[in-house]
Write an enzyme that holds these catalytic residues in place. Structure first.
Site, PDB file in Angstrom:
ATOM      1  N   SER A   1       6.507  -5.246  -5.301  1.00  0.00           N
ATOM      2  CA  SER A   1       6.541  -3.891  -4.765  1.00  0.00           C
ATOM      3  C   SER A   1       7.179  -3.810  -3.386  1.00  0.00           C
ATOM      4  O   SER A   1       7.485  -2.723  -2.916  1.00  0.00           O
ATOM      5  CB  SER A   1       5.120  -3.323  -4.695  1.00  0.00           C
ATOM      6  OG  SER A   1       4.334  -4.085  -3.818  1.00  0.00           O
TER       7      SER A   1
ATOM      8  N   LYS B   1       2.081  -1.952   0.924  1.00  0.00           N
ATOM      9  CA  LYS B   1       2.813  -0.684   0.857  1.00  0.00           C
ATOM     10  C   LYS B   1       3.286  -0.304   2.262  1.00  0.00           C
ATOM     11  O   LYS B   1       2.743  -0.780   3.265  1.00  0.00           O
ATOM     12  CB  LYS B   1       1.894   0.422   0.322  1.00  0.00           C
ATOM     13  CG  LYS B   1       1.436   0.234  -1.117  1.00  0.00           C
ATOM     14  CD  LYS B   1       2.527   0.580  -2.106  1.00  0.00           C
ATOM     15  CE  LYS B   1       2.087   0.302  -3.534  1.00  0.00           C
ATOM     16  NZ  LYS B   1       2.019  -1.160  -3.833  1.00  0.00           N
TER      17      LYS B   1
END
Lengths: 224, 224
Positions: free
Chosen positions: B147, B183
DNA sequence: TTTATAGGTGAACAATTGTCCATTGTCAAG
DNA sequence: CTTGACAATGGACAATTGTTCACCTATAAA
């Protein structure tokens, strides 16, 4: 599944108990004596009546990439990943820590001959975490330039270097034009080795001279 | 191995330049390769045409108690170095070191509430090197998934996390779907904050809940 | 049953490697 | 001049050590 990095504690290679014993003995022998055991010394330690018992296990360990050896040469082991203690680790002071000097600029020569002024900090990494050998004089370098961007190593990163001979595919700290840079070490069977920058915009190749390769990169540290 | 006798003083500088060279090469060879050289390897390195040249020097070094060997056995050196003591170096108490537990899997909750079983190693990083705060409960995580590839953080990397409130642009360890992932924390003035994966193939956005952000990423460590 | 893998025996072979013989030369000190 | 250290050559020898071949046992999977 888990595609972890080559060196880490998360993937426990499934070694047989016997293979584990052999490996442990080899490590322990080196630790206590300062040199590696011979095959017949291993044989005697385990009471084997044939050196072939040892040979089989060594071959297995090599196939599992836990061990490396040099064919035909005596007592030349190289252990790729230090053994994880099966007991839960005591995170106390007992933890063995590698103390890595961070060299700011090593323009020439081997780092152990560089004066302490070149050291701009220290980096301490647990052995189990990174698979470093505490006996080697590991050091760290700060990367300059973009020559390794295709290997996901960027300008300003800190690279942990372990001085040793390179093998094909290793990322090495190489001395080129009086400056230490990172290059990929390529050596195909039957061909002379060369160095290659991991940047498609600078696809240069460099010849390998004796004093060129300073060590093999073992880890990257980047401050965010 | 008691060195009760005050060997040094006398034998220290008593080495010939040639003997010094030999000794240095032996040490250096072990340092780089992990095993000691053979006599013929020393011979070749110095261009001797007879192994006896090496033998003489080795005998001299042994007589001066700088070297130890085991007769008849290959590559079994032992070097007595009275100079460079290894332990008193100690990275000056001035150097403040952060001791970071490496958490293998923290599926939920804050890491300091996870039982020690979750800890699979330790990572120590100098403050100057990474700018950590020693007071905070810094910890490290291994990255799973892709990610954050656009931020040059890859699967298997180890990320040092410092628990604190995030600011716009920080990379944070976030708890999403019961799993800790990395993130990017985005907060524009007048808008609610959100989390964003740094992967153009997964441009998802996530809402920020109170218990979501575990800390801010401060550094990346990758084993090569 | 067959097959494969781990573990082991026994003997022989070949390469590596340590060791020792005699000999030569240099150079500084006595 | 002689002595003794240091340095190196050349060749040979023997021990150590890695390697291989054929063969054996057991266990588990196909």
């Amino acid at each position: 599944m888990d595609n972890c990095s080559p060196i880490n504690l998360f993937t426990m290679k499934d070694l047989t108990t016997r293979q584990q014993e052999i490996l442990t003995f080899i490590e322990h022998h080196e630790w206590r004596n300062g040199y590696w055991p011979s095959i017949r010394e291993i044989q005697e330690k385990f009471g084997f009546k044939s050196t072939n018992a040892v040979m089989g296990h060594l071959r297995a360990l090599e196939k599992k990439e836990v061990l490396e050896r040099i064919a035909g040469q005596a007592r030349t082991f190289r252990i790729n990943r230090p053994d994880m203690p099966e007991e839960p680790v005591m995170p106390d002071d007992a933890t063995e820590v590698v103390d890595i000097p961070v060299m700011g600029d090593i323009a020439a020569g081997y780092p152990d001959r560089v004066e302490p002024a070149g050291e701009i900090g220290r980096l301490q990494v647990d052995i189990q975490s990174a698979g470093f050998s505490s006996r080697r004089r590991t050091f760290a370098l700060q990367v300059r330039g973009e020559s390794m961007v295709d290997a996901e190593i960027y300008d300003g990163d800190m690279v942990v270097i372990e001085p040793r001979d390179a093998r094909d595919g290793d990322i090495v700290a190489a001395l080129i034009d009086g400056e230490t840079t990172l290059k990929r070490y390529i050596q195909k069977p039957g061909e002379p080795p060369y160095l290659k920058a991991e940047n498609k915009f600078y696809p240069e190749l460099y010849p390998v001279t004796e004093l060129c390769v300073q060590g093999v990169a073992k880890a990257v540290v980047r401050s965010l």
